[in-house]
Scaffold this motif. Structure first.
Motif, PDB file in Angstrom:
ATOM      1  N   LEU A 146       4.678  55.448  28.659  1.00  0.00           N
ATOM      2  CA  LEU A 146       3.486  56.218  28.340  1.00  0.00           C
ATOM      3  C   LEU A 146       3.551  56.769  26.923  1.00  0.00           C
ATOM      4  CD1 LEU A 146       0.877  57.054  29.780  1.00  0.00           C
ATOM      5  CD2 LEU A 146       2.008  59.172  30.476  1.00  0.00           C
ATOM      6  N   PHE A 147       4.750  57.205  26.512  1.00  0.00           N
ATOM      7  CA  PHE A 147       4.933  57.704  25.151  1.00  0.00           C
ATOM      8  C   PHE A 147       4.698  56.581  24.133  1.00  0.00           C
ATOM      9  CE2 PHE A 147       7.612  58.524  21.424  1.00  0.00           C
ATOM     10  CZ  PHE A 147       7.239  59.814  21.095  1.00  0.00           C
ATOM     11  N   THR A 148       5.253  55.403  24.409  1.00  0.00           N
ATOM     12  CA  THR A 148       5.078  54.260  23.505  1.00  0.00           C
ATOM     13  C   THR A 148       3.609  53.851  23.426  1.00  0.00           C
ATOM     14  OG1 THR A 148       7.304  53.488  24.076  1.00  0.00           O
ATOM     15  CG2 THR A 148       5.829  51.898  23.029  1.00  0.00           C
ATOM     16  N   LEU A 156       1.047  63.993  28.181  1.00  0.00           N
ATOM     17  CA  LEU A 156       0.460  62.746  27.694  1.00  0.00           C
ATOM     18  C   LEU A 156      -0.768  62.352  28.515  1.00  0.00           C
ATOM     19  CD1 LEU A 156       3.805  60.803  27.091  1.00  0.00           C
ATOM     20  CD2 LEU A 156       2.280  61.726  25.328  1.00  0.00           C
ATOM     21  N   ILE A 157      -0.664  62.521  29.838  1.00  0.00           N
ATOM     22  CA  ILE A 157      -1.798  62.198  30.701  1.00  0.00           C
ATOM     23  C   ILE A 157      -2.996  63.089  30.371  1.00  0.00           C
ATOM     24  CG2 ILE A 157      -2.636  62.305  33.082  1.00  0.00           C
ATOM     25  CD1 ILE A 157       0.090  61.298  33.985  1.00  0.00           C
ATOM     26  N   LYS A 158      -2.739  64.362  30.166  1.00  0.00           N
ATOM     27  CA  LYS A 158      -3.825  65.291  29.827  1.00  0.00           C
ATOM     28  C   LYS A 158      -4.541  64.835  28.560  1.00  0.00           C
ATOM     29  CE  LYS A 158      -4.722  70.206  29.048  1.00  0.00           C
ATOM     30  NZ  LYS A 158      -4.119  71.563  28.930  1.00  0.00           N
ATOM     31  N   ASP A 159      -3.787  64.351  27.585  1.00  0.00           N
ATOM     32  CA  ASP A 159      -4.377  63.831  26.347  1.00  0.00           C
ATOM     33  C   ASP A 159      -5.312  62.661  26.640  1.00  0.00           C
ATOM     34  OD1 ASP A 159      -4.096  64.990  23.865  1.00  0.00           O
ATOM     35  OD2 ASP A 159      -2.826  63.395  23.070  1.00  0.00           O
ATOM     36  N   LEU A 160      -4.859  61.770  27.521  1.00  0.00           N
ATOM     37  CA  LEU A 160      -5.619  60.559  27.808  1.00  0.00           C
ATOM     38  C   LEU A 160      -6.846  60.823  28.671  1.00  0.00           C
ATOM     39  CD1 LEU A 160      -2.606  58.138  28.391  1.00  0.00           C
ATOM     40  CD2 LEU A 160      -4.115  58.214  26.395  1.00  0.00           C
ATOM     41  N   PHE A 161      -6.940  62.020  29.251  1.00  0.00           N
ATOM     42  CA  PHE A 161      -8.107  62.383  30.057  1.00  0.00           C
ATOM     43  C   PHE A 161      -9.224  63.003  29.226  1.00  0.00           C
ATOM     44  CE2 PHE A 161      -6.210  61.334  34.002  1.00  0.00           C
ATOM     45  CZ  PHE A 161      -7.246  61.277  34.915  1.00  0.00           C
ATOM     46  N   HIS A 162      -8.978  63.202  27.948  1.00  0.00           N
ATOM     47  CA  HIS A 162     -10.055  63.690  27.078  1.00  0.00           C
ATOM     48  C   HIS A 162     -11.157  62.637  26.992  1.00  0.00           C
ATOM     49  CE1 HIS A 162      -8.391  67.399  25.125  1.00  0.00           C
ATOM     50  NE2 HIS A 162      -7.304  66.920  25.680  1.00  0.00           N
ATOM     51  N   GLN A 163     -12.356  63.087  26.632  1.00  0.00           N
ATOM     52  CA  GLN A 163     -13.483  62.192  26.425  1.00  0.00           C
ATOM     53  C   GLN A 163     -13.873  62.185  24.941  1.00  0.00           C
ATOM     54  OE1 GLN A 163     -14.680  60.176  28.465  1.00  0.00           O
ATOM     55  NE2 GLN A 163     -14.460  60.954  30.574  1.00  0.00           N
ATOM     56  N   PRO A 164     -13.570  61.135  24.176  1.00  0.00           N
ATOM     57  CA  PRO A 164     -12.769  59.955  24.550  1.00  0.00           C
ATOM     58  C   PRO A 164     -11.284  60.322  24.586  1.00  0.00           C
ATOM     59  CG  PRO A 164     -13.310  59.867  22.241  1.00  0.00           C
ATOM     60  CD  PRO A 164     -14.022  61.084  22.771  1.00  0.00           C
ATOM     61  N   PRO A 165     -10.416  59.384  25.034  1.00  0.00           N
ATOM     62  CA  PRO A 165      -8.976  59.668  25.065  1.00  0.00           C
ATOM     63  C   PRO A 165      -8.463  60.169  23.723  1.00  0.00           C
ATOM     64  CG  PRO A 165      -9.428  57.614  26.200  1.00  0.00           C
ATOM     65  CD  PRO A 165     -10.724  58.028  25.567  1.00  0.00           C
ATOM     66  N   SER A 166      -7.601  61.161  23.793  1.00  0.00           N
ATOM     67  CA  SER A 166      -7.034  61.764  22.587  1.00  0.00           C
ATOM     68  C   SER A 166      -5.573  61.337  22.435  1.00  0.00           C
ATOM     69  CB  SER A 166      -7.144  63.289  22.685  1.00  0.00           C
ATOM     70  OG  SER A 166      -6.456  63.909  21.621  1.00  0.00           O
ATOM     71  N   TYR A 167      -5.093  61.431  21.222  1.00  0.00           N
ATOM     72  CA  TYR A 167      -3.701  61.032  20.951  1.00  0.00           C
ATOM     73  C   TYR A 167      -3.026  62.079  20.074  1.00  0.00           C
ATOM     74  CZ  TYR A 167      -5.585  56.641  22.673  1.00  0.00           C
ATOM     75  OH  TYR A 167      -6.194  55.680  23.460  1.00  0.00           O
ATOM     76  N   LYS A 168      -3.199  63.339  20.458  1.00  0.00           N
ATOM     77  CA  LYS A 168      -2.700  64.436  19.640  1.00  0.00           C
ATOM     78  C   LYS A 168      -1.453  65.114  20.204  1.00  0.00           C
ATOM     79  CE  LYS A 168      -7.301  65.559  17.839  1.00  0.00           C
ATOM     80  NZ  LYS A 168      -8.359  66.598  17.731  1.00  0.00           N
ATOM     81  N   ALA A 169      -1.116  64.869  21.456  1.00  0.00           N
ATOM     82  CA  ALA A 169       0.015  65.560  22.083  1.00  0.00           C
ATOM     83  C   ALA A 169       1.321  65.252  21.351  1.00  0.00           C
ATOM     84  CB  ALA A 169       0.134  65.157  23.548  1.00  0.00           C
ATOM     85  N   LEU A 170       2.107  66.281  21.118  1.00  0.00           N
ATOM     86  CA  LEU A 170       3.424  66.134  20.494  1.00  0.00           C
ATOM     87  C   LEU A 170       4.477  66.584  21.499  1.00  0.00           C
ATOM     88  CD1 LEU A 170       2.648  67.608  16.955  1.00  0.00           C
ATOM     89  CD2 LEU A 170       2.755  65.186  17.604  1.00  0.00           C
ATOM     90  N   ILE A 171       5.370  65.698  21.857  1.00  0.00           N
ATOM     91  CA  ILE A 171       6.407  66.040  22.831  1.00  0.00           C
ATOM     92  C   ILE A 171       7.768  65.627  22.287  1.00  0.00           C
ATOM     93  CG2 ILE A 171       4.804  65.729  24.778  1.00  0.00           C
ATOM     94  CD1 ILE A 171       6.358  63.100  25.371  1.00  0.00           C
ATOM     95  N   THR A 172       8.799  66.226  22.848  1.00  0.00           N
ATOM     96  CA  THR A 172      10.178  65.796  22.591  1.00  0.00           C
ATOM     97  C   THR A 172      10.648  65.023  23.803  1.00  0.00           C
ATOM     98  OG1 THR A 172      10.647  67.730  21.217  1.00  0.00           O
ATOM     99  CG2 THR A 172      12.539  66.535  22.110  1.00  0.00           C
TER     100      THR A 172
END
Length: 538
Positions: free
Chosen positions: A352-354, A427-443
């Motif tokens: 999912l991260f990739t 990551l899932i929360k990011d992808l549930f945005h309308q449209p999907p978002s790619y802003k989440a930063l995780i370690t």
């Protein structure tokens, strides 16, 4: 053959002569005969040879061979004495250092801890006398010894001393020598363990602890893998060696040292073959695919411009769907969930991260096909709710635990599991945005964190995020009161969280790698298991 009493007489004669000691070569020759006597004579001869060695250059080779013989004596105490005395021969005679270092390097095969410590101490003394000459002897054995144990211990000794002895011994000139000699070894046939050891030595050098040095390290790994050559996955050992090589390279990637070429290689040779690798790994190597997926996830952090990103997103999406099932329906769903859902959380985090990193470059991948997006979000919603159920169980398991209790292996795994599931939810929360978002930063969960606390002021538990309300298909959050009731049917998953997830990959498969490697220069080599002193004369 000199007796004990005679040895003391000879000692007094030479010692009393002071500046004229060199005139008593006959007496020194008689001292040398003591190495053929009893235990007392042999021990005393070793000490006297070392003390008077510098006065008798004509007897140099005979005296050296006498001490070398004592280093192989049947009596361990005599061996230790001779080993201790060897470095003193080199004071003022630096031309002898490579020869003595070579002999001491061979003696690193000793199994007695006290004797091995004596050898290491003598090598340290030589390094302080003449580091260049000492390294000449050590590298000769690493490159040429037929004894695998000697090669390994020479490398381990050097690795440890580069870390501890500092710049007084390992000057820029000496570091340059180490780099040159290490590259010769790495670029020739070498075993997997030797490759890792030599890369470990280079990692400790101050001269390579910069972007230019990191690039050199990465290039050495690229040569070892040979990125132009296909990877034969029919031999699982090739995959293991690839993992081992990549483990040494990962710390050096950065915005200044890009991972692009390695990513292209993985998409060409690894990602399409994951199902086949899984079959080849079987039950004997259950974590090899997870190891590869972790490498992939780390590489995308520092990637540059990739070729045909759309094709890569499509492929990683297919791999992701394999670990994100469609939710079961009706009674089957209830029965499955109440019995415990078994999902691949560790693999999902990697994939999912990739996907999240790559799909950012191709945002239309999800939005151009409404059916695809609907199916994907159905899977994401199901996975997210199972994650939240699992998090609840994990929190309960470590509740009220602190300090040493959290340091047990079992609890460490639970803490990593919390981070894994929290990452997936982010990551899932990011992808549930309308449209999907790619802003989440995780370690990534297996990467080190600064600290882990049982509970922070914001309510986070052990470094994981707060509980989220279930993620719904329309992207909104339901009433929390109803959400709690909804979650009750979701039993936590069982058995599929990798107990090895926090350890990462490589380095402990129980035996050293053997067989040919995968480099244009020959790759990893298979070497014989001959064990013996191998001592030569000079």
């Amino acid at each position: 053959m000199a007796t004990l009493d005679r040895l003391y007489e000879l000692y007094n004669v030479i010692s009393d002569a002071k500046e004229d000691a060199g005139k008593h070569e006959k007496e020194f020759s008689e001292i040398l005969t003591g190495v053929k006597g009893g235990a007392g004579e042999r021990r005393l001869s070793s000490q006297f040879i070392a003390k008077f060695f510098k006065y008798f250059p004509n007897q140099q080779e005979t005296a050296l061979n006498a001490l070398f013989d004592l280093c192989e004596d049947d009596d361990v105490s005599i061996r230790k004495q001779a080993i201790k005395d060897l470095p003193s021969l080199c004071r003022g005679r630096l031309e002898l250092v490579p020869k003595v270092s070579d002999i001491l390097a061979q003696l690193l095969q000793m199994e007695d801890p006290g004797e091995l410590s004596a050898v290491q101490s003598s090598l340290v003394a030589l390094l302080k006398t003449d580091s260049k000459g000492t390294l000449t002897g050590l590298f000769y054995q690493i490159q040429n010894s037929e004894d695998e144990l000697v090669r390994e211990r020479c490398a381990r000794f050097l690795h440890g001393k580069v870390k501890t002895l500092g710049s007084d011994i390992f000057t820029p000139e000496i570091e340059t020598l180490i780099v040159t000699e290490s590259k010769k070894i790495i670029q020739s046939e070498t075993t997997e363990e030797e490759f890792v050891l030599m890369m470990g030595i280079l990692r400790e050098l101050k001269s390579l602890q910069n972007s230019k040095g990191y690039l050199q390290m990465v290039e050495l790994v690229a040569e070892q893998i040979n990125l132009e050559k296909p990877l034969d996955i029919t031999e699982l050992e090739n995959v293991h060696r690839f993992v081992s090589c990549m483990k040494t390279a990962l710390p050096y990637f950065s915005p200044n040292v890009r991972s692009t070429l390695f990513l292209e290689y993985m998409w060409r040779e690894i990602v399409p073959s994951i199902p086949a690798i899984e079959v080849a790994a079987g039950k004997d190597h259950p974590n090899v695919v997870l190891d590869l997926l972790k490498i992939l996830a780390e590489l995308v952090v520092n990637m540059g411009a990739l070729d045909d990103v759309s094709a890569k997103v499509t492929l990683i999406y297919q791999r992701l769907l394999e670990v994100m099932p469609v939710p079961p329906e009706g009674d089957a769903a209830t029965e499955a969930l109440e019995g415990g859902v078994s999902l691949e959380f560790s693999r999902c985090e990697c994939l999912l991260f990739t996907f999240h990193k790559l799909a950012k470059q191709v945002p239309e991948f999800l939005t151009e096909d409404e059916g695809k997006l609907k199916d994907f979000r159905t899977r994401l919603q199901y996975f997210a709710r199972v994650c939240q159920a699992y998090q609840k169980r994990l929190r309960e398991a470590i509740a009220n635990k602190k300090g040493e209790e959290l340091k047990t292996e079992e609890n460490k795994i639970k803490l990593i599991a919390l981070t894994t599931t929290a990452n997936i939810n982010s990551l899932i929360k990011d992808l549930f945005h309308q449209p999907p978002s790619y802003k989440a930063l995780i370690t990534l969960s297996w990467k080190p964190v600064k600290s882990l606390h049982v509970r922070s002021s914001s309510g986070a538990v052990n470094g994981a995020q707060k509980r989220h309300a279930p993620i719904t298909f329309d992207g909104s959050n339901p009433n929390p009161k109803h959400a709690k009731g909804d979650r009750q049917i979701y039993a936590p998953p069982r058995d599929k969280y990798s107990a090895r997830a926090g350890q990462y990959f490589g380095g402990s498969r129980g035996s050293r790698s053997r067989g040919r490697g995968f480099g244009s220069r020959g790759g990893f080599r298979s070497r014989g298991g001959y064990r013996g002193s191998g001592r030569g004369r000079f």
